[in-house]
Write a protein that holds these residues in place. Structure first.
Motif: not given
Ligand code: HEC
Ligand code: HEC
Length: 256
Positions: A46-47, A50-51, A58, A68-70, A88-90, A93
């Protein structure tokens, strides 16, 4: 296994200097290795798009760091993953509870090299489950299988794949105490085999092998034996590695 939180905590304790964020990290406790492993498989499905393969796909986000920052607490992390980060793109889920527990454990112990359990083909797994593996002779799934038997209908939501794999390879070693088969002979000489639903000092309730619920006063029994061997055969020899992976894929899919 790397444990960045504990390392951070000991550094923090040694310096007698803790920011509130680090102090809160303290109540995360320990994480089950099986959850961490499952979390990696959730991450990969799932992740990773992007990651990235190593968590740094990212800009400005590093999922390898365990912080994590957030999000500070595990609760923050759960909310972040469930709700996404607006604008954002996050994405948000919709994970079930086993997946969520797994991904949190993994994000706190981000070991991208873990050897995740291989899942094979779900449809082939079902065929083996119902045929060669003969699993339905003891297990119930949905409306199939004997009534009152060990029910696997939603086993995919409650057990990590690595735990399921261990159950198949070593049923006796992984058997939980309440699941131990019991053998009961009443004062009148009637014999019952089954598994316990409940037991206290004076009584025991079982589901017998006919699927009937029965309750006994223990001091009126001629015999009450709890067996420590699982009746389930070990499938390490009976199934090929690929077949095991297929059956695992099927078990993981059982989520109701
Ligand atoms: C479609 C792209 C995408 C997918 C798929 C995705 N992410 Fe993200 N995620 C992002 C983006 C873009 C950010 C940065 C958002 C921002 O802070 O600007 C982010 C940020 C995060 C953060 C915050 C990091 C921080 O330092 O605060 C976490 C935790 C995270 N994602 C976990 C996950 C997990 C776990 C999954 C899978 C279940 C996932 N992401 C799937 C795009 C995605
Ligand atoms: C002879 C009866 C029997 C057969 C055949 C059998 N099982 Fe089991 N199985 C049991 C019993 C009884 C338990 C509960 C005790 C234990 O954990 O060993 C169990 C436990 C399990 C568990 C663990 C459940 C939990 O709560 O964690 C899984 C998973 C499982 N079986 C899958 C299978 C699969 C897949 C097959 C076929 C490949 C199979 N079993 C064949 C009797 C059987």
């Amino acid at each position: 296994m790397s444990r960045p939180i504990f390392r951070r905590l000991s550094v923090c304790a040694a310096l007698l200097f803790c920011t509130s964020g680090l102090a809160q990290a303290q109540d995360h406790g320990d994480y089950d290795p099986a959850d961490i492993e499952y979390g990696l498989s959730v991450y990969r499905s799932q992740c990773v798009t992007c990651h990235g393969d190593s968590g740094d796909g990212i800009a400005g986000v590093n999922l390898r760091s365990g912080q994590f920052r957030r999000a500070v607490s595990d609760r923050d992390l759960r909310a972040l993953i469930a709700n996404g980060i607006p604008d954002t793109g996050m994405l948000a889920f919709d994970l079930d509870s086993a997946e969520m527990t797994g991904i949190i454990a993994f994000l706190r112990n981000p070991n991208f090299e873990l050897d995740a359990v291989t899942l094979g083909d779900e449809a082939r797994g079902r065929t083996i489950f119902e045929g060669k593996g003969d699993c339905l002779s003891c297990h119930r799934v949905g409306q199939e299988g004997p009534r009152g038997s060990v029910d696997l209908t939603s086993i995919g939501t409650t057990r990590a794949p690595s735990a399921l794999r261990r159950s198949l390879l070593d049923p006796t070693g992984t058997m939980r105490p309440i699941d131990r088969p019991v053998e009961i002979v009443t004062a009148a000489g009637e014999r019952f085999n089954g598994r316990r639903l409940n037991e206290d000092t004076y009584t025991v309730q079982i589901i017998d092998d006919q699927g009937r619920l029965r309750s006994f006063d223990k001091d009126r029994l001629q015999q009450f034996t709890v067996h420590t061997e699982s009746p389930m055969p070990s499938y390490g020899d009976e199934l090929e590695e690929q077949e095991l992976a297929d059956v695992l894929a099927y078990l993981v899919s059982l989520k109701r």
